[in-house]
Design a protein around this motif. Structure first.
Motif, PDB file in Angstrom:
ATOM      1  N   LYS A  21       0.824  -1.218   0.000  1.00 25.57           N
ATOM      2  CA  LYS A  21       0.000   0.000   0.000  1.00 25.57           C
ATOM      3  C   LYS A  21       0.850   1.256   0.000  1.00 25.57           C
ATOM      4  O   LYS A  21       0.573   2.206  -0.718  1.00 25.57           O
ATOM      5  N   GLU A  29      -2.228   6.789 -12.204  1.00 32.84           N
ATOM      6  CA  GLU A  29      -2.924   5.748 -12.951  1.00 32.84           C
ATOM      7  C   GLU A  29      -2.023   5.088 -14.001  1.00 32.84           C
ATOM      8  O   GLU A  29      -2.031   3.861 -14.155  1.00 32.84           O
ATOM      9  N   ARG A  90      -7.170  -3.581  -7.344  1.00 32.40           N
ATOM     10  CA  ARG A  90      -8.037  -2.790  -6.459  1.00 32.40           C
ATOM     11  C   ARG A  90      -7.591  -1.340  -6.403  1.00 32.40           C
ATOM     12  O   ARG A  90      -8.400  -0.414  -6.503  1.00 32.40           O
ATOM     13  N   ARG A  91      -6.291  -1.122  -6.262  1.00 33.40           N
ATOM     14  CA  ARG A  91      -5.770   0.250  -6.198  1.00 33.40           C
ATOM     15  C   ARG A  91      -5.999   0.977  -7.530  1.00 33.40           C
ATOM     16  O   ARG A  91      -6.366   2.151  -7.557  1.00 33.40           O
ATOM     17  N   ALA A  93      -8.393   0.438  -9.647  1.00 37.83           N
ATOM     18  CA  ALA A  93      -9.818   0.766  -9.754  1.00 37.83           C
ATOM     19  C   ALA A  93     -10.140   2.044  -8.986  1.00 37.83           C
ATOM     20  O   ALA A  93     -10.878   2.902  -9.472  1.00 37.83           O
ATOM     21  N   VAL A  94      -9.569   2.190  -7.793  1.00 37.71           N
ATOM     22  CA  VAL A  94      -9.819   3.386  -6.985  1.00 37.71           C
ATOM     23  C   VAL A  94      -9.266   4.626  -7.682  1.00 37.71           C
ATOM     24  O   VAL A  94      -9.948   5.652  -7.801  1.00 37.71           O
ATOM     25  N   VAL A  95      -8.034   4.540  -8.156  1.00 36.00           N
ATOM     26  CA  VAL A  95      -7.393   5.684  -8.802  1.00 36.00           C
ATOM     27  C   VAL A  95      -8.110   6.034 -10.115  1.00 36.00           C
ATOM     28  O   VAL A  95      -8.307   7.214 -10.427  1.00 36.00           O
ATOM     29  N   GLU A  97     -11.253   5.564 -10.820  1.00 35.74           N
ATOM     30  CA  GLU A  97     -12.529   6.210 -10.484  1.00 35.74           C
ATOM     31  C   GLU A  97     -12.313   7.668 -10.081  1.00 35.74           C
ATOM     32  O   GLU A  97     -13.071   8.553 -10.489  1.00 35.74           O
ATOM     33  N   GLN A  98     -11.257   7.922  -9.311  1.00 31.20           N
ATOM     34  CA  GLN A  98     -10.952   9.301  -8.925  1.00 31.20           C
ATOM     35  C   GLN A  98     -10.620  10.151 -10.151  1.00 31.20           C
ATOM     36  O   GLN A  98     -11.086  11.287 -10.278  1.00 31.20           O
TER      37      GLN A  98
END
Length: 165
Positions: A21, A29, A90-91, A93-95, A97-98
């Motif tokens: 993490k 991205e 997972r990371r 996907a979060v980035v 989306e941001q």
């Protein structure tokens, strides 16, 4: 994150450590996409090796269960890279989306800035005139005159035919 097996080479262990993490927190991205493809490539390599070696050992050992026991190292490596790939996915996907939300906000802000103003709440909804009286000038064109004359003549012929019956 599970303990990294000692069977990983130094390069492979470094690659797995890049999926922590803290290491992924500063990646954007594009960097995450590069890391994702590197991890996927390593995972696919060990899955392929595991399957091929397992298939060979089935004939040597006489069964799938015995063949699997003799192929644990490739299985463990494939599992480690599968977990690392899941973390990166997972990371990512979060980035992503941001980033998508930021781009949407920018696009909406540009659209608001470029959009015409239709007056305030006290506006009666009419567009202010620029001082030029609007007149339908299409009636004066030769094409329009010919079209209207043709329409009138067609109507007159139709009426004359009805009257002659």
């Amino acid at each position: 994150m599970a303990k990294v097996p000692k069977s990983l080479s130094e390069d492979e262990a470094l690659l797995v450590r890049e999926t922590r993490k803290t290491a992924m927190a500063e990646l954007d991205e594009d960097d995450l996409l590069v890391l994702h493809s590197r991890i996927r490539k390593a995972r696919n390599k060990y899955v392929k090796l595991y399957r091929r070696a397992g298939a060979k050992k089935v004939t040597e050992k006489g069964g799938r269960g015995a063949g699997k026991a003799a192929n644990k190292q490739n299985f463990r490596k494939a599992e480690v890279f599968e977990d690392a790939l899941a973390r990166v996915s997972r990371r990512l996907a979060v980035v992503a989306e941001q980033t998508a939300l930021e781009l949407k906000q920018e696009r909406l802000a540009r659209a608001r800035k470029d959009a015409p103003s239709f007056g305030g709440p006290d506006s009666d909804g009419k567009v202010p005139a620029s001082g030029i009286a609007r007149v339908d000038r299409t009636r004066e064109s030769p094409g329009r005159k010919k079209y209207e004359a043709s329409t009138i003549a067609t109507g007159a012929r139709r009426q004359a035919e009805k009257d002659s019956r």
